[in-house]
Design an enzyme around this catalytic site. Structure first.
Site, mmCIF file in Angstrom:
data_model
loop_
_atom_site.group_PDB
_atom_site.id
_atom_site.type_symbol
_atom_site.label_atom_id
_atom_site.label_comp_id
_atom_site.label_asym_id
_atom_site.label_seq_id
_atom_site.Cartn_x
_atom_site.Cartn_y
_atom_site.Cartn_z
ATOM 1 N N CYS A 186 -3.027 1.544 -4.050
ATOM 2 C CA CYS A 186 -2.319 0.984 -2.888
ATOM 3 C C CYS A 186 -2.865 1.584 -1.596
ATOM 4 O O CYS A 186 -3.081 0.884 -0.623
ATOM 5 C CB CYS A 186 -0.822 1.320 -2.911
ATOM 6 S SG CYS A 186 -0.042 1.245 -4.497
ATOM 7 N N ASP A 187 -3.036 2.893 -1.569
ATOM 8 C CA ASP A 187 -3.263 3.579 -0.294
ATOM 9 C C ASP A 187 -4.646 4.204 -0.131
ATOM 10 O O ASP A 187 -4.954 4.736 0.944
ATOM 11 C CB ASP A 187 -2.196 4.693 -0.125
ATOM 12 C CG ASP A 187 -0.796 4.105 -0.135
ATOM 13 O OD1 ASP A 187 -0.637 2.985 0.377
ATOM 14 O OD2 ASP A 187 0.125 4.751 -0.658
ATOM 15 N N CYS A 233 0.154 6.282 -5.243
ATOM 16 C CA CYS A 233 -0.580 5.104 -5.708
ATOM 17 C C CYS A 233 -1.929 4.988 -4.997
ATOM 18 O O CYS A 233 -2.002 4.544 -3.850
ATOM 19 C CB CYS A 233 0.271 3.855 -5.472
ATOM 20 S SG CYS A 233 -0.575 2.346 -5.961
#
Ligand code: NDP
Length: 315
Positions: free
Chosen positions: A141-142, A138
């Site tokens: 997300c990261d 993701c």
């Protein structure tokens, strides 16, 4: 004495935006919903950092906080949220039989399926070994952790194209490994990819290994192999992002509900109704196209309204 089997009016399987939105509507309609949260309470958004596109949160919010808000709102109206995994369902007759954690059985008048989807992985050993230490599925997300660094993205669809262009805004270089000699992504997305200067596409390349040690801040490099020439290339990279699609969490319903080739549940267009009256589907489990928190929440609302009408007709 034998334990009495619990009976519920509305059982919601899954606790992402679809599950909790269904719960908010069902609880307010006095349908006494029970939510079985599943393996990842809060769903995919709990692995996200900032959510800036959910209407109403004008300053943005983190995924986990947003899902706590969804849960609290559902519980404010009396939703019964429970830890646990649904391990078996029998939808052959009503009330539907649902087994939780391989031990408890619940009989449900209506079932709303909101089990979502999970990211697919390549299946190589390094991916498991370094998951969370530079390997991610993701980018939104990261990606932040790789600001100013080099990363590799695997995949060739719209997700890969989107994640790679997103990463290119913060990383010095992004390399996409595409296993065939063309990308599956839409022309518009490909155009964005090919017009991003710090983004390189390596066609006919697969991942041979991800090099680094768990515990470090990121990985060290990725060894890619050209599947036409067998030539190997070592690409310096701190992050390795897998973006090869998602798998709907529908294994429980195989043989009982209609699904497409990829396993997404099929609903009557414009509704949340599955082929079994009283069983409804909402969120990513029935949507491989939009996959957004707001669209999931919308279909969760639809499922609760469809279930309410179904129960009213039965009375
Ligand atoms: P897709 O199934 O469309 O694409 C998956 C890609 O991953 C394919 O190109 C496939 O390669 C590649 N792949 C699969 N397995 C491997 C592997 N083991 N090694 C290397 N590559 C692999 O999934 P997406 O998540 O990209 O998209 C799903 C749906 O969501 C699509 O309908 C898409 O249009 C939509 N979507 C739309 C967006 C938008 O409009 N903004 C954004 C994101 C998704 P191959 O082509 O060789 O099979």
């Amino acid at each position: 004495m034998e334990k009495e089997i619990e009976k519920v009016e509305t059982l919601i399987i899954g606790s992402g935006p679809a599950g909790y939105s269904a719960a908010i509507y069902a609880a307010r309609a006095d349908m006494k919903p029970v939510v079985i949260q599943g393996l990842q309470p809060g769903g995919q958004l709990t692995t996200t950092t900032d959510v800036d596109n959910y209407p109403g949160y004008k300053d943005g919010i983190t995924g986990p906080e947003m899902m706590e808000d969804f849960k609290a709102q559902a519980e404010r109206f009396g939703t019964d949220t429970r830890w646990g995994m649904v391990t078996k369902v029998d939808l052959s007759e009503r009330p539907f039989k649902v087994e939780v954690d391989e031990k408890d059985t619940i009989l449900a008048e209506t079932v709303i399926i909101a089990t979502g989807a999970s990211a697919k992985w390549l299946g190589i050993e390094d991916e498991k070994r370094l998951n969370g230490y530079g390997v991610s599925a993701c980018a939104t997300c990261d990606g932040f952790f790789y600001k100013g660094k080099e990363v590799v993205v695997v995949g060739a669809g719209d997700t890969a194209a989107e994640e790679a262009t997103y990463l290119a805004k913060m990383c010095t270089k992004v390399t996409i490994l595409v296993r065939r000699d063309e990308m599956r992504a839409s022309k518009a997305m490909q155009h964005r990819v090919f017009n991003t200067p710090n983004l390189e596409v390596l066609f006919n390349h697969e991942t041979k290994s991800i090099n680094g040690e768990p515990g470090a801040v990121g990985v060290e490099s990725v060894t890619a192999i050209n599947n036409k020439t067998n030539e190997e290339t070592i690409i310096p990279a701190s992050g390795f992002f897998v973006a090869i699609g998602h798998k709907p969490n529908s294994d429980l319903f195989k043989g009982q509900l209609e699904m497409d080739d990829a396993g997404y549940l099929i609903v009557e267009p414009g509704t949340s109704k599955t082929e079994i009256p009283g069983v409804f589907a909402a969120g990513d489990i029935a949507d491989h196209v939009y996959r957004q928190a707001v669209t999931s929440a919308g279909t969760g609302c639809m499922a609760a309204l469809d279930a309410e009408r179904f129960l009213a007709d039965k009375k």
